[in-house]
Design an enzyme around this catalytic site. Structure first.
Site, PDB file in Angstrom:
ATOM      1  N   ARG A 107       0.879  -1.172   0.000  1.00 31.13           N
ATOM      2  CA  ARG A 107       0.000   0.000   0.000  1.00 31.13           C
ATOM      3  C   ARG A 107       0.911   1.215   0.000  1.00 31.13           C
ATOM      4  O   ARG A 107       1.677   1.421   0.954  1.00 31.13           O
ATOM      5  CB  ARG A 107      -0.916  -0.006   1.222  1.00 31.13           C
ATOM      6  CG  ARG A 107      -1.608   1.316   1.437  1.00 31.13           C
ATOM      7  CD  ARG A 107      -2.741   1.242   2.419  1.00 31.13           C
ATOM      8  NE  ARG A 107      -3.872   0.537   1.846  1.00 31.13           N
ATOM      9  CZ  ARG A 107      -5.124   0.618   2.307  1.00 31.13           C
ATOM     10  NH1 ARG A 107      -5.403   1.371   3.353  1.00 31.13           N
ATOM     11  NH2 ARG A 107      -6.111  -0.035   1.731  1.00 31.13           N
ATOM     12  N   HIS A 134      -7.034   0.853  -6.734  1.00 29.74           N
ATOM     13  CA  HIS A 134      -7.282   0.033  -5.538  1.00 29.74           C
ATOM     14  C   HIS A 134      -7.889  -1.304  -5.992  1.00 29.74           C
ATOM     15  O   HIS A 134      -9.054  -1.602  -5.729  1.00 29.74           O
ATOM     16  CB  HIS A 134      -8.218   0.779  -4.588  1.00 29.74           C
ATOM     17  CG  HIS A 134      -8.246   0.224  -3.194  1.00 29.74           C
ATOM     18  ND1 HIS A 134      -7.475  -0.841  -2.793  1.00 29.74           N
ATOM     19  CD2 HIS A 134      -8.974   0.590  -2.094  1.00 29.74           C
ATOM     20  CE1 HIS A 134      -7.716  -1.102  -1.516  1.00 29.74           C
ATOM     21  NE2 HIS A 134      -8.613  -0.254  -1.067  1.00 29.74           N
ATOM     22  N   GLN A 137      -9.763  -3.909  -3.603  1.00 27.87           N
ATOM     23  CA  GLN A 137     -11.084  -3.413  -3.197  1.00 27.87           C
ATOM     24  C   GLN A 137     -12.129  -3.805  -4.239  1.00 27.87           C
ATOM     25  O   GLN A 137     -13.221  -4.289  -3.925  1.00 27.87           O
ATOM     26  CB  GLN A 137     -11.030  -1.881  -3.067  1.00 27.87           C
ATOM     27  CG  GLN A 137     -12.371  -1.237  -2.782  1.00 27.87           C
ATOM     28  CD  GLN A 137     -12.862  -1.516  -1.382  1.00 27.87           C
ATOM     29  OE1 GLN A 137     -12.112  -1.371  -0.435  1.00 27.87           O
ATOM     30  NE2 GLN A 137     -14.109  -1.922  -1.230  1.00 27.87           N
ATOM     31  N   ASP A 228     -16.995   7.404  -2.065  1.00 27.05           N
ATOM     32  CA  ASP A 228     -15.730   7.257  -1.325  1.00 27.05           C
ATOM     33  C   ASP A 228     -15.420   8.622  -0.713  1.00 27.05           C
ATOM     34  O   ASP A 228     -16.049   9.633  -1.074  1.00 27.05           O
ATOM     35  CB  ASP A 228     -14.630   6.806  -2.312  1.00 27.05           C
ATOM     36  CG  ASP A 228     -13.286   6.544  -1.635  1.00 27.05           C
ATOM     37  OD1 ASP A 228     -13.234   6.450  -0.382  1.00 27.05           O
ATOM     38  OD2 ASP A 228     -12.265   6.433  -2.357  1.00 27.05           O
ATOM     39  N   CYS A 268     -16.308   1.970  -0.052  1.00 23.33           N
ATOM     40  CA  CYS A 268     -15.166   1.109   0.273  1.00 23.33           C
ATOM     41  C   CYS A 268     -14.791   1.199   1.750  1.00 23.33           C
ATOM     42  O   CYS A 268     -14.150   0.287   2.273  1.00 23.33           O
ATOM     43  CB  CYS A 268     -13.984   1.471  -0.607  1.00 23.33           C
ATOM     44  SG  CYS A 268     -13.536   3.219  -0.530  1.00 23.33           S
ATOM     45  N   ARG A 296     -13.750  -8.367   1.222  1.00 22.69           N
ATOM     46  CA  ARG A 296     -12.316  -8.110   0.993  1.00 22.69           C
ATOM     47  C   ARG A 296     -11.520  -9.368   1.347  1.00 22.69           C
ATOM     48  O   ARG A 296     -10.557  -9.718   0.673  1.00 22.69           O
ATOM     49  CB  ARG A 296     -11.830  -6.942   1.866  1.00 22.69           C
ATOM     50  CG  ARG A 296     -12.550  -5.605   1.660  1.00 22.69           C
ATOM     51  CD  ARG A 296     -12.307  -5.054   0.282  1.00 22.69           C
ATOM     52  NE  ARG A 296     -10.896  -5.027  -0.036  1.00 22.69           N
ATOM     53  CZ  ARG A 296     -10.015  -4.140   0.450  1.00 22.69           C
ATOM     54  NH1 ARG A 296     -10.404  -3.172   1.230  1.00 22.69           N
ATOM     55  NH2 ARG A 296      -8.731  -4.202   0.096  1.00 22.69           N
TER      56      ARG A 296
HETATM   57  N1  NVA Z   1      -9.712   6.788  -1.875  1.00 23.94           N
HETATM   58  C1  NVA Z   1      -9.433   6.350  -0.523  1.00 23.94           C
HETATM   59  C2  NVA Z   1      -9.709   4.903  -0.386  1.00 23.94           C
HETATM   60  C3  NVA Z   1      -9.481   4.334   0.994  1.00 23.94           C
HETATM   61  C4  NVA Z   1      -9.709   2.859   1.066  1.00 23.94           C
HETATM   62  C5  NVA Z   1      -7.981   6.656  -0.201  1.00 23.94           C
HETATM   63  O1  NVA Z   1      -7.118   6.458  -1.048  1.00 23.94           O
HETATM   64  O2  NVA Z   1      -7.714   7.118   0.912  1.00 23.94           O
HETATM   65  N1   CP Z   2     -11.318  -0.042   1.957  1.00 23.38           N
HETATM   66  C1   CP Z   2     -10.077  -0.113   2.456  1.00 23.38           C
HETATM   67  O1   CP Z   2      -9.100  -0.308   1.746  1.00 23.38           O
HETATM   68  O2   CP Z   2     -10.006   0.025   3.805  1.00 23.38           O
HETATM   69  P1   CP Z   2      -8.652   0.181   4.638  1.00 23.38           P
HETATM   70  O3   CP Z   2      -8.028   1.495   4.214  1.00 23.38           O
HETATM   71  O4   CP Z   2      -9.074   0.189   6.064  1.00 23.38           O
HETATM   72  O5   CP Z   2      -7.745  -0.958   4.305  1.00 23.38           O
END
Ligand code: NVA
Ligand code: CP
Length: 309
Positions: A107, A134, A137, A228, A268, A296
């Site tokens: 990540r 992502h 997801q 989101d 998400c 997930r």
């Molecule tokens: N668009 C959000 C998704 C979190 C799962 C982010 O990147 O923070």
């Molecule tokens: N939806 C998602 O990726 O959640 P987290 O950021 O908690 O992993």
């Protein structure tokens, strides 16, 4: 069975339509097996290396629980453990980690980092979220959609909000699975035109339709409304400004009343109640947000099994 062994999933576009469907079907099977208490420890002796530059609840717990349930082991490497790019180069980290682990997930802030990891790793690399996509997801979300609607073709999915990482992965999945995906965002926050071009090309073969609009009325007749956060991880300094710009794009009961009576609401998570959604919608009868979160786990298990076995 399609052979995904050894492959990377940096983008949903790394998967063919058939491979994506196969992952969803395997996830469904693994979910059923888990529910009836059937063991599937097929990754015994295998290790997952997890590089996380950003916080996570769902993704981290899904990957770690997945490895436990599959009989393997997961090692979490947080921002202060390896200091990616600061203590050591991405290239060296990829070479070292892949000489010990059987699969890697990462990540990251910059999408290029996960691409570089995939380039220099000897083992499969799965994108656990970057600033551009992502994918894990969205494989889980497609499982949720399949459970609810039985399939994908012709379903209208309206994503309301920022044309961000989640939106890009949704566009690719929708294009591959023959859906009608509409990204509804304020001016200046539309999804990448490059992703749109690629999706238009894919859609010619799958009869999908992928659109980007600014007008919120585009939610009319939707089967699925997805939203989101307005400011993603790494964009915290823009949060206040974005709150004003995105205010008309809140998913509330009025907005949901414009959709089909059978429509579902997706997010998400994490959610900011009062901003991109109201509590009434998020915890209301049309919401599937917690089914999405659970899925997930099952979808990540499917990816780990196909990539490493
Ligand atoms: N668009 C959000 C998704 C979190 C799962 C982010 O990147 O923070
Ligand atoms: N939806 C998602 O990726 O959640 P987290 O950021 O908690 O992993």
């Amino acid at each position: 069975m399609l052979d995904l062994k050894g492959r990377n999933i940096v983008s949903i576009d790394d998967l063919t339509r058939e491979e994506l469907i196969q992952l969803i079907n395997t996830a469904l099977r693994l979910k059923d097996e888990l529910y009836v208490g059937e063991s599937h420890e097929v990754l015994h002796g295998k290790t997952l290396g997890m590089i996380f530059e950003k916080p996570s609840l769902r993704t981290r717990v899904a990957f770690e629980s997945a490895m436990t349930q599959l009989g393997g082991h997961a090692i979490y490497l947080g921002p202060n453990d390896i200091k990616l790019g600061k203590r050591e180069t991405t290239e060296d980290i990829a070479r070292v980690l892949s000489s010990m682990a059987n699969v890697i997930t990462a990540r990251v802030f910059a999408h290029k980092t996960v691409k570089d990891l995939a380039e220099y790793s000897k083992v499969p690399v799965i994108n656990a979220l970057s600033d551009f996509e992502h994918p894990t997801q969205i494989v889980g979300d497609m499982l949720t959609i399949k459970e609810r609607f039985g399939g994908f073709e012709g379903l209208k999915l309206t994503f309301v909000g920022d044309g961000n990482n989640v939106a890009h992965s949704l566009m690719y999945a929708g294009a591959k699975l023959g859906m009608h995906v509409v990204i509804v965002s304020p001016k200046g926050y539309e999804p990448s035109s490059n992703v749109m071009k690629k999706c238009e090309k894919i859609s010619k073969e799958t009869f999908a339709k992928i659109e980007s609009v600014n007008d919120i009325d585009a939610v009319a007749g939707a089967d699925i409304v997805y939203t989101d956060v307005w400011a993603s991880m790494g964009q915290e300094s823009e949060a206040e400004e974005r709150k004003k710009i995105f205010a008309p794009y809140q998913v509330n009961s009025h907005l949901m009343s414009l959709t089909k009576p059978t429509a579902i609401f997706m997010h998400c998570l994490p959610a900011h109640y009062g901003d991109e959604l109201t509590e009434e919608v998020g915890h209301g009868p049309q919401s599937v947000i917690f089914q999405e979160a659970e899925n997930r786990l099952h979808s990540i298990k499917a990816m780990l099994v196909h990539l490493t076995r």
